[in-house]
Scaffold this motif. Structure first.
Motif, mmCIF file in Angstrom:
data_model
loop_
_atom_site.group_PDB
_atom_site.id
_atom_site.type_symbol
_atom_site.label_atom_id
_atom_site.label_comp_id
_atom_site.label_asym_id
_atom_site.label_seq_id
_atom_site.Cartn_x
_atom_site.Cartn_y
_atom_site.Cartn_z
ATOM 1 N N ASP A 126 0.864 -1.103 -0.022
ATOM 2 C CA ASP A 126 0.084 -0.003 -0.085
ATOM 3 C C ASP A 126 0.833 1.205 -0.033
ATOM 4 O OD1 ASP A 126 -2.236 -1.371 -0.168
ATOM 5 O OD2 ASP A 126 -2.700 -1.372 2.183
ATOM 6 N N TRP A 127 1.876 1.210 0.886
ATOM 7 C CA TRP A 127 2.907 2.174 0.781
ATOM 8 C C TRP A 127 3.423 2.827 -0.657
ATOM 9 C CZ3 TRP A 127 8.230 3.408 0.398
ATOM 10 C CH2 TRP A 127 8.687 4.370 0.974
ATOM 11 N N ILE A 128 3.917 1.704 -1.012
ATOM 12 C CA ILE A 128 4.466 1.781 -2.385
ATOM 13 C C ILE A 128 3.618 2.071 -3.471
ATOM 14 C CG2 ILE A 128 5.591 0.594 -4.456
ATOM 15 C CD1 ILE A 128 6.950 -1.275 -2.186
ATOM 16 N N ARG A 129 2.275 1.601 -3.373
ATOM 17 C CA ARG A 129 1.447 1.733 -4.335
ATOM 18 C C ARG A 129 0.955 3.125 -4.358
ATOM 19 N NH1 ARG A 129 -2.018 -1.653 -2.705
ATOM 20 N NH2 ARG A 129 -1.682 -3.396 -4.024
ATOM 21 N N ARG B 118 10.523 -7.501 -0.271
ATOM 22 C CA ARG B 118 10.521 -8.397 -1.768
ATOM 23 C C ARG B 118 9.197 -8.931 -2.104
ATOM 24 N NH1 ARG B 118 15.824 -12.053 -1.117
ATOM 25 N NH2 ARG B 118 16.705 -9.743 -1.274
ATOM 26 N N GLU B 119 8.461 -9.526 -0.950
ATOM 27 C CA GLU B 119 7.191 -9.866 -1.282
ATOM 28 C C GLU B 119 6.125 -8.692 -1.872
ATOM 29 O OE1 GLU B 119 3.301 -12.070 0.974
ATOM 30 O OE2 GLU B 119 5.054 -11.809 1.995
ATOM 31 N N ALA B 120 6.254 -7.744 -1.166
ATOM 32 C CA ALA B 120 5.503 -6.763 -1.739
ATOM 33 C C ALA B 120 5.691 -6.250 -2.993
ATOM 34 C CB ALA B 120 5.774 -5.515 -0.851
ATOM 35 N N LEU B 121 7.206 -6.217 -3.520
ATOM 36 C CA LEU B 121 7.513 -6.110 -4.745
ATOM 37 C C LEU B 121 7.114 -6.946 -5.824
ATOM 38 C CD1 LEU B 121 11.006 -4.397 -4.140
ATOM 39 C CD2 LEU B 121 9.063 -3.041 -4.831
ATOM 40 N N GLN B 122 7.163 -8.155 -5.453
ATOM 41 C CA GLN B 122 6.975 -9.138 -6.357
ATOM 42 C C GLN B 122 5.393 -9.347 -6.842
ATOM 43 O OE1 GLN B 122 8.473 -12.651 -4.158
ATOM 44 N NE2 GLN B 122 10.333 -12.541 -5.078
#
Length: 233
Positions: A29-32, A64-68
């Motif tokens: 959510d933060w990256i998005r 890493r999981e969030a990026l994937q």
């Protein structure tokens, strides 16, 4: 009594104050949101160590999981030896996104118009009144914010969770471009002319008109972006 879930967005300060590690979904959510707002721009590398500095309780495995998972949504590109970066979109990608939006938001407008949801329709009319008040101005930031609320409420009013999920993915990478179209009073007025027609059709239960008008509104948005020759990379 079950513990209440804190639904506020993750910030660096809040993350640092928490003892437990952030979940991968919170990192996503933060990256998005930063992609949506343009803080992370197309082509920018997303370095795991940098993200962990911004979110002190985010572990490397969660980042890493969030990026994937964001890569599976089409917002991030992961390349061997280079790592993750914000995905670049071509003009053809933009055209395809808008065509998908035409179909999905058209259906959402029709379903909302046909639904017995008087409270949500009153909220839509209230937002429309606020949008009308910005005409003949250059308050593009407020118009962009209300425009986003207007679209989201129509999606909510459709009651279709699948439409909501698909449109969320489509709208995130073009949010920055949507704001760019509202830079002049004339563009604000033109966009809101479509809003008024769609709102009136939805509030009065004219489902077929609501769908047609929403499709036309989004098609006009694509035409506007194409004419502006924006650098979307």
């Amino acid at each position: 009594m079950p513990a209440k879930t804190d639904s506020r967005p993750v910030t660096k300060a809040r993350a640092a104050a928490r003892a437990e590690p952030l979940a991968a979904t919170e990192v996503m959510d933060w990256i998005r949101e930063r992609i949506r707002r343009g803080s992370f721009v197309p082509g920018q590398r997303l370095v795991e160590a940098d993200i962990m500095r911004e979110l002190p309780t985010a572990t490397r495995s969660r980042v890493r999981e969030a990026l994937q998972r964001l890569a599976s949504e089409g917002l991030v590109t992961i390349e061997e030896f280079r790592g993750a970066s914000v995905k670049r979109f071509t003009h053809d990608d933009l055209r395809q996104m808008y065509r998908a939006r035409m179909a999905l938001e058209g259906m959402a407008a029709a379903d909302f118009a046909a639904a017995d949801k008087p409270e949500l329709k009153r909220r839509l009319q209230k937002i429309q009144t606020e949008l009308n008040g910005i005409e003949n101005s250059v308050d593009h930031e407020r118009f962009a914010r209300l425009n986003e609320e207007w679209h989201r409420l129509i999606i909510e009013g459709s009651g279709n969770e699948f439409i909501r999920m698909f449109l969320e993915r489509l709208r995130i990478p073009i949010y920055r471009l949507l704001i760019a179209t509202f830079y002049s009073a004339r563009r604000i007025d033109n966009a809101n002319a479509g809003h008024r027609k769609i709102t009136e059709a939805i509030v009065n239960g004219r489902a077929r008109d609501a769908e047609r008008l929403m499709r036309e509104h989004i098609a006009e948005g694509l035409e506007t972006l194409s004419a502006m020759d924006l650098d979307i990379k």
